[in-house]
Scaffold this active site. Structure first.
Site, short mmCIF file in Angstrom:
data_model
loop_
_atom_site.label_atom_id
_atom_site.label_comp_id
_atom_site.label_asym_id
_atom_site.label_seq_id
_atom_site.Cartn_x
_atom_site.Cartn_y
_atom_site.Cartn_z
N ARG A 39 0.84 -1.21 0.00
CA ARG A 39 0.00 0.00 0.00
C ARG A 39 0.88 1.26 0.00
NH1 ARG A 39 -4.38 -1.55 4.80
NH2 ARG A 39 -4.52 -3.77 4.31
N HIS B 76 -7.54 1.25 -0.10
CA HIS B 76 -7.70 -0.16 0.30
C HIS B 76 -9.14 -0.57 0.57
CE1 HIS B 76 -7.88 -3.59 3.07
NE2 HIS B 76 -6.91 -4.06 2.31
N GLU C 54 -3.68 -4.51 -7.22
CA GLU C 54 -4.72 -5.39 -6.66
C GLU C 54 -6.09 -4.82 -6.97
OE1 GLU C 54 -4.62 -6.34 -2.42
OE2 GLU C 54 -6.62 -7.23 -2.63
N ASP D 228 -4.00 -0.90 -4.09
CA ASP D 228 -5.36 -1.44 -4.22
C ASP D 228 -6.23 -0.49 -5.03
OD1 ASP D 228 -4.86 -3.55 -2.05
OD2 ASP D 228 -4.47 -1.69 -0.98
N LYS E 75 -9.75 -4.58 -6.24
CA LYS E 75 -10.57 -4.85 -5.03
C LYS E 75 -12.04 -5.01 -5.41
CE LYS E 75 -7.90 -4.71 -1.28
NZ LYS E 75 -7.72 -5.94 -0.54
#
Ligand code: G3P
Ligand code: MG
Length: 242
Positions: free
Chosen positions: A7, A48, A108, A35, A110
């Site tokens: 992150r 996130h 990533e 994210d 999410k």
């Protein structure tokens, strides 16, 4: 064993902010993880949680706010007054920070709680714009999205994220169309970890902030760890022992 800054540098800076990514951009670590969520008006932003409550001075879900609305909140002050005024970054802004660095980028997606339809195409387009296709790995806990991304862009590395102790992770990755395995760190010490390492796939483990565990993971042959303290972990893993 390689290090991915988690992150950004979440232990030393407000996670998933430009301040955090700028700090990582000058570090000699192998890579960086962040994210991605989708706003009400279809923009991709780096954060996130599904909601902005924990990491900003606002409330509500990312999916219910436009990018302009989200840019009105402070995403740094919750961490320290030193970072007050940090804005939520778009994916494009984060890619810009790393466009000329050596870092491998773990994006990533999410989309495991809210589906974020169409996210794969937008991410792929941005990677092409920035010519970053060979410098990224796309991961998700939403394995449908990993499968979709692989079908869309077979040349781009993909990874499945999982918390569980899996049976035959290598076979499962083949079914999904994932190249790499991103596992929750305690599971790496099980038989699954040995199987994953023996499979030859990249086996990356999250989130490791403790040097003792980092050492143990290095000993068993894990390829990489994600850590909130990339600078400290780099110094530890690259220390000279006389
Ligand atoms: O991608 C590794 C790690 O970031 C997965 O967990 O919850 O920190 O996104 P989380
Ligand atoms: Mg993550």
């Amino acid at each position: 064993m390689k290090i991915y800054a988690h992150r950004g540098s979440a232990g030393t800076h407000p996670e998933n902010t430009i301040a955090s990514f700028r700090a990582v951009a000058s570090l000699p670590v192998h890579g960086v993880e962040f994210d991605v969520h989708q706003t009400k008006d279809g923009e991709l932003v780096v954060i996130h949680d599904e909601s902005i409550d924990r990491t900003s001075n606002g409330h509500g879900y990312v999916k219910d706010k436009t990018l302009a609305e989200l840019k009105g909140y402070d995403f740094g002050g919750w961490f320290s007054t030193k970072f007050k005024g940090e804005k939520i970054p778009t994916l494009r802004e984060v890619l810009y920070v790393f466009k000329d660095t050596h870092h491998h980028l773990n994006i990533e997606l999410k989309s495991d709680v809210f589906p974020y339809v169409g996210m794969e195409d937008k991410v792929y387009q941005m990677l092409k714009d920035y010519r970053l296709e060979s410098r990224v790995v796309i991961s998700s806990f939403n394995h449908e999205m990993v499968r979709n991304f692989k079908m869309l862009a077979p040349q781009i590395e993909t990874a499945i994220l999982f918390m569980e102790v899996m049976i035959k992770p290598d076979e499962y990755a083949s079914i999904v169309g994932a190249d790499a395995l991103h596992a929750f760190f305690p599971t790496a010490f099980r038989a699954m970890g040995r199987e994953a390492i023996a499979s030859g796939r990249q086996f990356r483990v999250f989130t490791v902030n403790d040097e003792i565990y980092a050492n143990k993971l290095q000993e068993i042959g894990v390829d990489a760890i994600f850590t909130d303290f990339p600078e400290r972990m780099y110094q530890f893993l690259n220390r000279r022992i006389y």
